[in-house]
Write an enzyme that holds these catalytic residues in place. Structure first.
Site, short mmCIF file in Angstrom:
data_model
loop_
_atom_site.label_atom_id
_atom_site.label_comp_id
_atom_site.label_asym_id
_atom_site.label_seq_id
_atom_site.Cartn_x
_atom_site.Cartn_y
_atom_site.Cartn_z
N PHE A 1 0.81 -1.21 0.00
CA PHE A 1 0.00 0.00 0.00
C PHE A 1 0.84 1.27 0.00
O PHE A 1 0.49 2.27 0.63
CB PHE A 1 -0.95 0.00 1.21
CG PHE A 1 -1.48 -1.36 1.53
CD1 PHE A 1 -2.41 -1.96 0.71
CD2 PHE A 1 -1.01 -2.07 2.63
CE1 PHE A 1 -2.86 -3.25 0.97
CE2 PHE A 1 -1.46 -3.34 2.91
CZ PHE A 1 -2.39 -3.93 2.06
N CYS A 2 1.98 1.24 -0.70
CA CYS A 2 2.88 2.38 -0.77
C CYS A 2 3.29 2.84 0.63
O CYS A 2 3.39 4.04 0.91
CB CYS A 2 2.25 3.54 -1.54
SG CYS A 2 1.97 3.19 -3.28
N ASN A 3 3.51 1.88 1.51
CA ASN A 3 3.93 2.20 2.88
C ASN A 3 4.83 1.08 3.37
O ASN A 3 4.45 0.26 4.22
CB ASN A 3 2.72 2.36 3.80
CG ASN A 3 3.08 2.98 5.14
OD1 ASN A 3 4.21 2.85 5.61
ND2 ASN A 3 2.13 3.65 5.76
#
Length: 947
Positions: free
Chosen positions: A461-463
């Site tokens: 999740f781009c994290n």
């Protein structure tokens, strides 16, 4: 349930009818826009004329005034005003963060200059008319034509220490990416964990972010040195998310005492706060009257779905002195000279930083988004209560789910136990576990969720930071996984049994209890293993567990001439009579007449000579039993008795594809009716025939480029297949109209360009195999897919058993909390309904679902998993890996309807990435024939090894 807004159920039926049959649970990614929201915006556009805001005419004034009203509406929504904050429109939250990184004053050297540039941020100055150009303003930002030698101004050690960019580990990629700009401008970078910040947290109401004080003049700035405190002080920016987009944890850190951090200089560091609010503002209120953040970044599609591509950086006016802008674009200056280094920026913060023409129509659409949100859902507090109620309900149920052996079904990643919406947002992040404790790959969960109409998100999740913290991935593991080929967004969900990411669901204001129930039933049906399911999973084991042994016979054996019986075929291919569509049927022309006979071992299939061949494969032999090609991608199969192998696979296999009006390739994932289009190849007349029930058949040349009167430069086109850009030829208007009529939408037929080469990225799994130089047609990944009949039979038997078993004991989450009076979730397994009539499905129909090119017989189920290289007749095929299955196999080719089988049972039977069949390459150098024939002997050329 307390907090649940039941009125949303009727709102959803009216405003979100397009979601009927779907369960949308990715609101943290993008929420869904309402029907009335778009209708109101459309009426606005039809009733008004909006011009470019940079013009003084009436339409432009209307745009300007409306944009300023939207600014006011945004600030009102966040409980502030233009006296305290300014709204800078950007292309989104990421663009806001990038703008801040580029503009932040990373060294105190610029303090005096920035102070002089500080503008009057009152309402009068924000919205005043044409400004007077004062002499002192005109010299605000002269560009030095002879800058001092060395690096950027912020790196000049003569005045002030380099700045510091500090960010929480649980931050979106777009925040972490700011560090590259900060480092380039000479700032130091520090990543901190939440636990480190907790240690220095102060809950005192008078503790706010420590804004840098305006620099004091110290004589002539060009000739005197900076004051001693300026030499030691530095500007620091701390960035953190208001709500984690990974776990939904909420952070309240504006009152943290950053001087207590080990890397902070007591009394010298001057801190500013960046709040990434993109994840928060979609479902929770943000009160900027209480929150003392200096900079807030948001994206509006997270709040009400439309428009996309528009966000904002909200700047506290007294922090504007920290922004130092270099570039100037249209609309951002009061005056400039083209031949001299002179420009005077506009006074308004917004005007100064909004380069070029704003996307004014998108900004106007925001008004209708806010109006619709308030009308349908009420206040943000109401939305927060509603969405948190649903998330807590799912969380509390999910933690109680157990397999029959007592093992947990899910591992949840959250900071607390969903006690309060103050600390937790409506996001649930988890991985699923098997009864053995092994992880279920998130790609498998996503495939089965799609099968059930559930929209969720998987991965990191781009994290990456939060993923590492929760999943337990060390830095070294991330690097090793990357070196193994894993990148963001791929489907390498498990490496050495450990997850590389997780599964996330999130709720929005239009989510309902039915959505929560659907998701929980999906988990119970597909991933909770009961006693009979455990027995079922163990009934078919891998070859290595069966003490597999095979004689490696490399003999080649073709069908004897006496096994063929030829007879004439009809001259007119369109005269064929169609029956119910299966892969063993009359499906197009006399060129491919496959008839069911009273003797199951005998079938009539077309041969290369244009005559039917009665095929009698040797009983019990290890032979090739079927050859299928798919001339048009995602359309029906064309079965033959023998066929030539070309440079990119079977001749004319996936040589054509259907695209929509935008040039996007259509597949069974998007358009099930493609399975009803039945292609056949007429080698004699060099054409492709297309057949569809109720339509006259149509033909196109096998090579469009040689068609009389066709100009290559006029009919070439480009499209994409599995992220590869492919060059194609358009097959003309006639077949385009035919396809559009058959499918009920505008579409066209494209043929792969004869001069276009597309290379296969796969290589043989055997260690001695060199990287493949195999050319590909319009196929996805490999030129051949091979299926094994015993494997298909094992799957079919398992499906039939699944629906014939009677089980009156539902799955129940009986371990509810004592204070929870709600009804337990129940999910029956096996399903009571024989979905799709699988008790009557024949083996040929099941094989057809998997769209293989080659079908063989003579081995035990799933022996093919262990092979590295095989020989069929005179052809050698290196194995490139297993074929991972998706929801395409659930489309019934007879009716073009989508069900849950066979993928649902295949998932429980095979697990991991849901493999079925193997991918093959063709070794031309080791092959002694150009033709494959039904009845060719199949041999394993290398012993099995661990896959």
């Amino acid at each position: 349930m307390e907090g649940y807004n039941k009125s949303i159920e009727s709102v959803k039926k009216k405003e979100f009818s397009r979601l009927q049959g779907d369960t949308y649970l990715d609101h943290a990614g993008a929420t869904v826009y309402a029907q009335s929201q778009l209708e109101a915006f459309q009426r606005d556009l039809l009733e008004n004329v909006y011009g470019n805001p940079h013009s003084p005419c009436a339409s432009s004034r209307l745009s300007t005034d409306t944009i300023e009203q939207v600014r006011y509406r945004i600030l009102q929504h966040f409980n502030t005003s233009s006296e305290h904050h300014s709204v800078i429109f950007t292309a989104g939250c990421t663009a806001s963060l990038k703008l801040l990184a580029e503009s932040f004053d990373w060294a105190s050297k610029n303090s005096k200059k920035v102070q002089n540039q500080t503008i009057n941020s009152s309402t009068e100055s924000q919205h005043s008319g044409a400004s007077q150009l004062h002499p002192e303003t005109a010299s605000l930002n002269p560009i030095n034509t002879n800058p001092p030698s060395g690096s950027l101004p912020s790196q000049n050690p003569a005045c002030g220490r380099p700045g510091l960019f500090c960010y929480l580990m649980d931050n979106h990629t777009s925040v972490v990416g700011m560090r590259e700009i900060a480092k380039m401008k000479g700032a130091d970078v520090q990543c901190v964990a939440y636990q480190d910040i907790q240690k220095v947290f102060k809950n005192s109401p008078d503790q706010t972010s420590k804004h840098p004080e305006p620099a004091k003049a110290s004589g002539d700035a060009q000739n005197s040195s900076c004051m001693q405190d300026q030499q030691k002080s530095r500007n620091c920016l701390f960035a953190y998310p208001a709500q984690s987009n990974f776990s939904g944890a909420k952070y309240h850190l504006v009152d943290a005492d950053f001087e207590g951090l080990p890397f902070s200089s007591v009394g010298l560091d001057r801190w500013a706060i960046l709040l990434d609010a993109a994840s928060l503002v979609g479902t929770s209120p943000l009160d900027l009257g209480q929150c003392k953040a200096d900079f807030v970044s948001i994206s509006f599609y997270k709040i009400f779905g439309f428009p996309t591509g528009i966000g904002a950086l909200i700047v506290r006016n007294d922090a504007a002195r920290l922004l130092h802008k270099t570039y100037f674009g249209g609309g951002t200056v009061q005056a400039y000279l083209a031949r001299s280094q002179f420009h005077a920026p506009k006074q308004s913060i917004s005007d100064r930083f909004e380069d070029g023409t704003l996307p004014f129509l998108d900004i106007i659409a925001l008004k209708h988004g806010f109006d619709t949100l308030e009308r349908l859902a009420g206040s943000m507090s109401t939305i927060s209560d509603h969405t948190f109620c649903l998330a807590r309900y799912v969380h509390h149920r999910l933690v109680t789910y157990q397999h029959s052996n007592g093992a947990p079904v899910a591992k949840l990643y959250c900071r607390g136990n969903f006690e309060s919406s103050y600390d937790q947002g409506p996001i649930i992040n988890f991985n699923l576990l098997r009864s053995t404790g092994d992880y279920v790959g998130y790609a498998q969960v996503e495939r089965l969720a799609s099968l059930h109409g559930i929209h969720l998100r998987t991965g990191c999740f781009c994290n990456t930071g939060a993923c590492q913290e929760h999943v337990g991935l060390k830095d070294e593991e991330i690097i090793v996984n990357f070196q193994a080929g894993h990148v963001c967004g791929d489907e390498m969900d498990l490496i050495n049994g450990r997850p590389t990411g997780s599964v996330r669901i999130s709720f929005g204001y239009m989510s309902t209890l039915a959505d929560a129930e659907t998701f929980l039933n999906f988990i119970a049906e597909c991933f909770v293993e009961k006693a009979h399911r455990l027995k079922e999973a163990k009934s078919i084991v891998s070859p290595s567990e069966r003490n597999f042994s095979t004689k490696f016979d490399v003999k080649q054996s073709n069908l004897e001439a006496s096994s063929f019986k030829t007879k004439g075929v009809e001259e007119d291919p369109t005269a064929a009579v169609y029956q119910d569509a299966t892969l063993s049927q009359v499906c197009d022309t006399g060129l491919q007449q496959v008839q069911e006979t009273s003797e199951p071992e005998s079938r009539y299939i077309v041969g290369l000579n244009g005559f039917e061949a009665e095929i009698r494969p040797p009983p019990g032999g290890k032979v090739l039993t079927n050859i299928y090609l798919y001339p048009v991608k995602s359309c029906s199969a064309f079965e033959v008795s023998e066929w030539e192998i070309g440079h990119s696979g079977l001749m004319y296999d996936r040589h054509w594809m259907v695209v929509n009006s935008n040039g996007v390739c259509l597949s069974l994932k998007r358009e099930e009716r493609l399975s009803l289009i039945k292609p056949s190849i007429d080698l004699k007349n060099k054409c492709l025939w297309l057949h569809y029930q109720g339509c006259s058949s149509i033909s196109v040349p096998l090579d469009v480029s040689t068609e009389a009167g066709q100009t290559m430069s006029k009919n070439h086109a480009q499209s994409k297949v599995c992220a590869d850009r492919v060059k194609t030829l358009d097959c003309g208007e006639a077949v385009a109209k035919w396809l559009s009529s058959a499918l009920g939408k505008d579409c066209r037929l494209l043929q792969q360009h004869p001069d276009f080469e597309r290379n296969c990225r796969l290589k043989g799994i055997a260690q001695c195999d060199a990287p493949s130089q195999q050319s590909l047609s319009l196929v996805n990944t490999a030129p051949f897919t091979l299926l094994c009949r015993p494997s298909a039979q094992a799957l079919l038997s398992t499906i039939r058993e699944r629906y014939s078993t009677i089980d009156t004991q539902p799955i129940t989450n009986s371990l509810q909390s004592p204070d929870d009076s709600s009804e337990p979730i129940r999910a029956n397994y096996p399903l009571r309904k024989d979905e799709g009539g699988w008790s009557n499905v024949c083996i040929e129909e099941l094989i057809g679902r998997f769209r293989g090119n080659l079908v063989i017989d003579g081995w035990e189920a799933f022996d093919e998993d262990e092979w590295e290289k095989i020989q069929i007749g005179g052809h050698t095929f290196p194995v490139a890996g297993m074929c991972i299955r998706c929801q395409m196999v659930c489309v019934d080719p007879n009716t073009a309807t989508r069900g849950k089988e066979p993928l649902l049972t295949l998932s429980s039977l095979r697990g991991k990435k849901i493999p079925f069949g193997i991918l093959l390459l063709h070794d031309e150098t080791a092959s002694v024939s150009s033709t494959l024939r039904v009845g060719d002997r199949v041999s394993i050329l290398q012993p099995p090894s661990a896959y």
